[in-house]
Design a protein around this motif. Structure first.
Motif, PDB file in Angstrom:
ATOM      1  N   ILE A 145       0.844  -1.202   0.000  1.00 10.01           N
ATOM      2  CA  ILE A 145       0.000   0.000   0.000  1.00 10.01           C
ATOM      3  C   ILE A 145       0.879   1.251   0.000  1.00 10.01           C
ATOM      4  O   ILE A 145       1.823   1.370   0.780  1.00 10.01           O
ATOM      5  N   HIS A 146       0.586   2.151  -0.912  1.00 13.17           N
ATOM      6  CA  HIS A 146       1.244   3.455  -0.964  1.00 13.17           C
ATOM      7  C   HIS A 146       0.146   4.521  -0.844  1.00 13.17           C
ATOM      8  O   HIS A 146      -1.035   4.187  -0.827  1.00 13.17           O
ATOM      9  N   SER A 147       0.535   5.768  -0.802  1.00 10.59           N
ATOM     10  CA  SER A 147      -0.470   6.825  -0.769  1.00 10.59           C
ATOM     11  C   SER A 147      -0.022   7.993  -1.644  1.00 10.59           C
ATOM     12  O   SER A 147       1.102   8.467  -1.554  1.00 10.59           O
ATOM     13  N   GLN A 162       4.401  13.246  -2.926  1.00  8.36           N
ATOM     14  CA  GLN A 162       5.199  12.369  -2.077  1.00  8.36           C
ATOM     15  C   GLN A 162       4.324  11.200  -1.643  1.00  8.36           C
ATOM     16  O   GLN A 162       3.150  11.391  -1.339  1.00  8.36           O
ATOM     17  N   CYS A 163       4.900  10.002  -1.629  1.00  9.03           N
ATOM     18  CA  CYS A 163       4.174   8.861  -1.080  1.00  9.03           C
ATOM     19  C   CYS A 163       3.926   9.158   0.398  1.00  9.03           C
ATOM     20  O   CYS A 163       4.834   9.548   1.117  1.00  9.03           O
ATOM     21  N   ALA A 164       2.679   8.981   0.830  1.00 10.01           N
ATOM     22  CA  ALA A 164       2.327   9.382   2.194  1.00 10.01           C
ATOM     23  C   ALA A 164       1.944   8.197   3.065  1.00 10.01           C
ATOM     24  O   ALA A 164       1.267   8.349   4.073  1.00 10.01           O
ATOM     25  N   GLU A 165       2.350   7.000   2.662  1.00  7.54           N
ATOM     26  CA  GLU A 165       2.056   5.804   3.468  1.00  7.54           C
ATOM     27  C   GLU A 165       3.352   5.007   3.539  1.00  7.54           C
ATOM     28  O   GLU A 165       3.938   4.702   2.494  1.00  7.54           O
ATOM     29  N   PHE A 166       3.776   4.676   4.748  1.00 10.90           N
ATOM     30  CA  PHE A 166       5.051   3.964   4.863  1.00 10.90           C
ATOM     31  C   PHE A 166       4.992   2.674   4.040  1.00 10.90           C
ATOM     32  O   PHE A 166       4.108   1.853   4.238  1.00 10.90           O
ATOM     33  N   LYS A 168      12.051   8.176  -0.217  1.00  4.06           N
ATOM     34  CA  LYS A 168      12.549   8.534  -1.551  1.00  4.06           C
ATOM     35  C   LYS A 168      11.576   8.035  -2.603  1.00  4.06           C
ATOM     36  O   LYS A 168      11.926   7.281  -3.511  1.00  4.06           O
ATOM     37  N   MET A 169      10.338   8.442  -2.432  1.00  5.50           N
ATOM     38  CA  MET A 169       9.311   8.078  -3.405  1.00  5.50           C
ATOM     39  C   MET A 169       8.517   9.346  -3.714  1.00  5.50           C
ATOM     40  O   MET A 169       7.374   9.515  -3.312  1.00  5.50           O
ATOM     41  N   ALA A 170       9.182  10.237  -4.414  1.00  5.88           N
ATOM     42  CA  ALA A 170       8.569  11.535  -4.728  1.00  5.88           C
ATOM     43  C   ALA A 170       8.077  11.550  -6.166  1.00  5.88           C
ATOM     44  O   ALA A 170       8.422  10.688  -6.971  1.00  5.88           O
TER      45      ALA A 170
END
Ligand code: CUA
Length: 340
Positions: free
Chosen positions: A173-175, A208-212, A219-221
């Motif tokens: 899961i990402h955000s 920016q990815c907002a979920e760990f 570094k997931m921009a």
């Protein structure tokens, strides 16, 4: 050594607080309809709750002042609530009514904002965004063309037109969060979530990815470039084109290296035999602002460093280290630099 002025911490705090009110990654400087709605509800809550808070403090101050004055009076204060105090009862009733009114108002306002955020927009631009550990794939569909536009870590949007973004995830899961444009939305494996953003202001913003999501979550921009519609169409027309053929011996060797080594197993370059899909599409790599999802600014030295030691720069990335001679690395970077 001179002592720092007493005003210094206050000024510093104010400067830090105000610095958060503008910029390319802040919800307090909305550049699109959805972020503006969130901003309105945020400000409404801030003012309503701030007003209530000040009222509570005022009431508390008044009660303390009254108790101190009574203590100074001759008669000892009565213990407990012995007699009705009409003024106090009136103000408590008023206070209760104010709370009910405030909470009801905030509830209604948040329902209205929520309904407007989820409303379908007419004639949207369809974009698919797929999250991977740790980069973003961006696909534009719905236009008649011989080649679908696929890019990575960079989302281009026309100003003034709603974009319907389909959100998927390939692993965990990402955000998706571009604070200047909208609120967050999760990307969940096996599910498609949708988010509408209507950018209004031309400019470059940072998502920016907002979920760990693992070791390199930070570094997931994602660079988001809002362009005027004509510039966006020109960008898209260019992205549809396959990569240009190499024109010099070094870039020719670079392409041979790319196709002959492991690179082409994971990356695609339209117009060549490289058709890998597990890594970012590199057809127009050199036109992007950053590489490795915002980890490094795009450029010759960063590209060379990244290819030479991806694990050193972004530990855990799926990009392996490929053994190359200095000449091969140089030629490969020469070739990648032509992919404009
Ligand atoms: Cu993807 Cu955090």
């Amino acid at each position: 050594m001179s002592r720092p002025s007493r005003a210094f911490p206050g000024a510093l705090l104010l400067a830090v607080a105000l610095a958060g009110c503008s910029g390319i990654q802040t919800p307090l400087d909305p550049a699109g309809d959805q972020a503006a709605l969130s901003d309105v509800i945020w400000r409404t809550m801030l003012w309503v709750c701030g007003f209530m808070y000040l009222l509570v403090l005022g009431f508390l101050g008044w009660a303390l002042w009254r108790a101190r004055r009574r203590r100074g009076a001759e008669a000892p204060p009565a213990v407990g609530h012995t007699q009705a105090e009409p003024a106090l009862e009136r103000s408590l009733t008023g206070w209760a009514a104010l709370i009910v009114l405030g909470l009801t108002g905030l509830t209604v306002a948040s329902f209205i904002v929520d309904a407007r955020l989820t409303r379908e927009a007419p004639n949207p631009l369809h974009v698919k965004v797929t999250a991977n550990q740790w980069w973003w794939e961006v696909e534009y569909s719905g236009q008649p063309s011989d080649r679908q536009v696929v890019t990575a870590n960079e989302l281009h949007l026309p100003a003034g037109r709603p974009a319907r973004i389909e959100l998927r995830a390939n692993d965990v899961i990402h955000s998706f969060w571009v604070p200047n444009l909208s609120g967050k939305e999760d990307l969940i494996p096996g599910r498609v979530n949708r988010l509408t953003v209507t950018p209004r202001r031309v400019g470059v913003f940072r998502g920016q990815c907002a979920e760990f999501c693992g070791l390199q979550h930070a570094k997931m921009a994602l660079d988001v470039e809002v362009q005027d519609p004509a510039a966006f169409e020109a960008w898209r027309a260019h992205q549809i084109q396959p990569a240009a053929d190499p024109g010099t011996p070094s870039t020719l060797l670079g392409r041979q290296v790319f196709l002959g080594k492991a690179c082409s197993l994971c990356h695609r370059i339209a117009g060549t035999d490289a058709g890998g899909v597990t890594g970012p599409d590199l057809t127009h790599l050199a036109a992007r602002r950053t590489i490795a999802a915002g980890t490094l600014p795009n450029g010759r030295s960063a590209l060379a460093a990244w290819i030479a030691d991806p694990q050193g720069i972004k530990p855990g990335t799926t990009m392996p280290r490929v053994t190359l001679t200095a000449k091969e690395l140089n030629a490969l970077v020469d070739y990648l630099e032509t992919l404009r």
